[in-house]
Each structure stands twice: as C-alpha cells, then as structure tokens.
Write a protein that holds these residues in place. Structure first.
Motif, short mmCIF file in Angstrom:
data_model
loop_
_atom_site.label_atom_id
_atom_site.label_comp_id
_atom_site.label_asym_id
_atom_site.label_seq_id
_atom_site.Cartn_x
_atom_site.Cartn_y
_atom_site.Cartn_z
N PRO A 1 0.80 -1.24 0.00
CA PRO A 1 0.00 0.00 0.00
C PRO A 1 0.83 1.28 0.00
O PRO A 1 0.51 2.23 -0.72
N TRP A 2 1.91 1.35 0.78
CA TRP A 2 2.68 2.59 0.85
C TRP A 2 3.42 2.86 -0.46
O TRP A 2 3.63 4.02 -0.83
N LYS A 3 3.80 1.79 -1.17
CA LYS A 3 4.46 1.98 -2.46
C LYS A 3 3.46 2.48 -3.50
O LYS A 3 3.77 3.37 -4.30
N LEU A 4 2.26 1.92 -3.50
CA LEU A 4 1.23 2.39 -4.42
C LEU A 4 0.87 3.85 -4.14
O LEU A 4 0.67 4.64 -5.07
N ALA A 5 0.80 4.20 -2.86
CA ALA A 5 0.44 5.57 -2.49
C ALA A 5 1.51 6.57 -2.93
O ALA A 5 1.20 7.62 -3.49
N THR A 6 2.78 6.24 -2.67
CA THR A 6 3.85 7.17 -3.07
C THR A 6 3.98 7.24 -4.59
O THR A 6 4.30 8.30 -5.13
N PHE A 7 3.72 6.13 -5.27
CA PHE A 7 3.72 6.16 -6.73
C PHE A 7 2.63 7.08 -7.25
O PHE A 7 2.85 7.89 -8.16
N ALA A 8 1.44 6.98 -6.68
CA ALA A 8 0.32 7.81 -7.13
C ALA A 8 0.63 9.30 -6.95
O ALA A 8 0.35 10.12 -7.83
N VAL A 9 1.24 9.65 -5.83
CA VAL A 9 1.59 11.05 -5.57
C VAL A 9 2.65 11.53 -6.56
O VAL A 9 2.54 12.62 -7.14
N ALA A 10 3.70 10.72 -6.76
CA ALA A 10 4.79 11.10 -7.66
C ALA A 10 4.30 11.21 -9.10
O ALA A 10 4.61 12.18 -9.81
N ALA A 11 3.55 10.21 -9.56
CA ALA A 11 3.05 10.22 -10.94
C ALA A 11 2.09 11.37 -11.15
O ALA A 11 2.12 12.05 -12.19
N GLY A 12 1.24 11.60 -10.16
CA GLY A 12 0.30 12.72 -10.26
C GLY A 12 1.03 14.06 -10.31
O GLY A 12 0.63 14.96 -11.06
N GLY A 13 2.08 14.19 -9.51
CA GLY A 13 2.85 15.43 -9.52
C GLY A 13 3.53 15.69 -10.85
O GLY A 13 3.52 16.81 -11.36
N LEU A 14 4.10 14.66 -11.44
CA LEU A 14 4.75 14.81 -12.74
C LEU A 14 3.74 15.16 -13.83
O LEU A 14 3.99 16.02 -14.67
N ALA A 15 2.60 14.48 -13.80
CA ALA A 15 1.58 14.76 -14.81
C ALA A 15 1.02 16.18 -14.64
O ALA A 15 0.77 16.88 -15.63
N PHE A 16 0.84 16.60 -13.39
CA PHE A 16 0.33 17.95 -13.13
C PHE A 16 1.32 19.01 -13.62
O PHE A 16 0.93 20.04 -14.19
#
Length: 207
Positions: A44-59
């Motif tokens: 779960p913590w890896k999925l959560a940090t991935f979502a934040v990082a990927a979302g930040g790059l896309a934003f």
C-alpha cells in the motif's frame, strides 16, 4: 536526423531486441515475472507514493514550458519506473557486487534505459517526426530519478536489523514482509524530497 543519431537509435533498438529475445527464450528464468515481485511491489505505501509522484509529474507537465514534456510521457515513464526500477536497481547492484553479468543483468539494464530514456526518445520521435535534442541530458536527469525510485521502493525493514534495502537480503522480495510506511519513513524522506525538488525544478527553470 544525423548519422550519429541514426546509429544510436539503431544500437538501442538492437539492444532492446536482444534483451527481449533472451527474455522470451526463458521467461521463467527472470525473477521480475515471479508473483512474489508483484506482491512486493504492490504494498500500500508503495502504491500511495507512486500515485503522488506520478500525479505530480503529470500535473507539472503542461506548466514546464518544455515542449518534450506532456501528460503522455509523464504517465508512461512514471508507470515504467514503478514497475521496473526496484527490480532493475536490485539486479544491477547484485551483478556489480558479484561481478557477474547474466541474462537478468542485460534485461535490467535494458529496462532502466528504456524506462528512463529510450521510451521518451521513441515517443517524441513518433510525435514530432525527429529525434529529441534533449535525449542526452535526459539520460542523466531521468536516470537519477529512476535510481532514486528503485531505492525508495526497495526499502525494507527486518527485525534486529532495522531499515535496509530488500535487495541486500538473501531472500530479497521472495521473503520480504509487507511493511507499513512508518517503518521506513525516515529513510524514505530523502528520496521523496529528491522527487519533489526535481518536479519543482521543472517549474522554476521553465516558467
């Protein structure tokens, strides 16, 4: 496209073809396809940090002013990094430590370069019709983030040892328990900070 770029393109396409042929010749020989790796990766913590990082790059993509950076390459490079970096970094570290280069080493190097550089080059070549001028600098910038991501998502905690990297353990991800983020948070923060600074620097440099 210059002759040098044609040669470079041909060389990395050939390398990818060789790595793919080796992989397909004996898929089960590669630990990246083992269900244990998927379980290790989908904590779960890896999925959560991935979502934040990927979302930040896309934003950040449309605000950088960099024409080579858009939602599409931000998304697929983030996904490729998450799926391959922990395995590739671990395999390459073990290969260097053991001074051995095998078929898994070849695939790990190919996945690193394809995720951090060659997929970006190919996408822009197909999108724009010419090889990106930023191909060389991107290798280094994206490789730093790729390695950092691989180390972040390889963080582990073992009783009696505390925080470590899973690829340093004999059982690696095969016997690695799913640990909560609180177990590795202080070790994870520098990697998270590096990603945040990298994303922020795109905005500062190009705005």
């Amino acid at each position: 496209m210059t002759l040098m770029l044609w040669l470079y393109l041909s060389a990395w396409v050939l390398f990818c073809g060789i790595a793919l042929a080796l992989f397909l010749s004996n898929v089960k020989a590669y630990s990246i396809v083992d269900p244990a790796y998927r379980r290790f990766l989908l904590a779960p913590w890896k999925l959560a940090t991935f979502a934040v990082a990927a979302g930040g790059l896309a934003f950040a993509a449309p605000y950088t002013g960099d024409p080579t950076w858009d939602y599409i390459d931000a998304a697929f490079m983030s996904a490729l990094t998450f799926l391959t970096a922990p395995w590739s970094v671990g395999i390459l570290f073990r290969s260097l430590r053991e001074r051995h280069c095998g078929r898994q080493t070849v695939l790990a190097l190919c996945l690193w370069m394809f995720s951090a550089s060659w997929s970006y080059d190919l996408y822009l070549l197909l999108r724009d019709g010419y090889y990106p001028q930023t191909w060389f600098t991107n290798i280094f910038a994206s490789s730093v983030l790729y390695c950092s991501a691989g180390l972040l998502w390889s963080l582990d905690w073992r009783p009696g040892r505390g925080v470590t990297f899973a690829f340093l353990e004999t059982d690696w991800f095969f016997g690695a328990p799913r640990i909560p983020l609180r177990k590795v948070i202080w070790a994870a923060l520098p990697f998270m900070l590096l990603a945040a600074v990298a994303i922020g620097s795109f905005l500062v440099d190009f705005s």
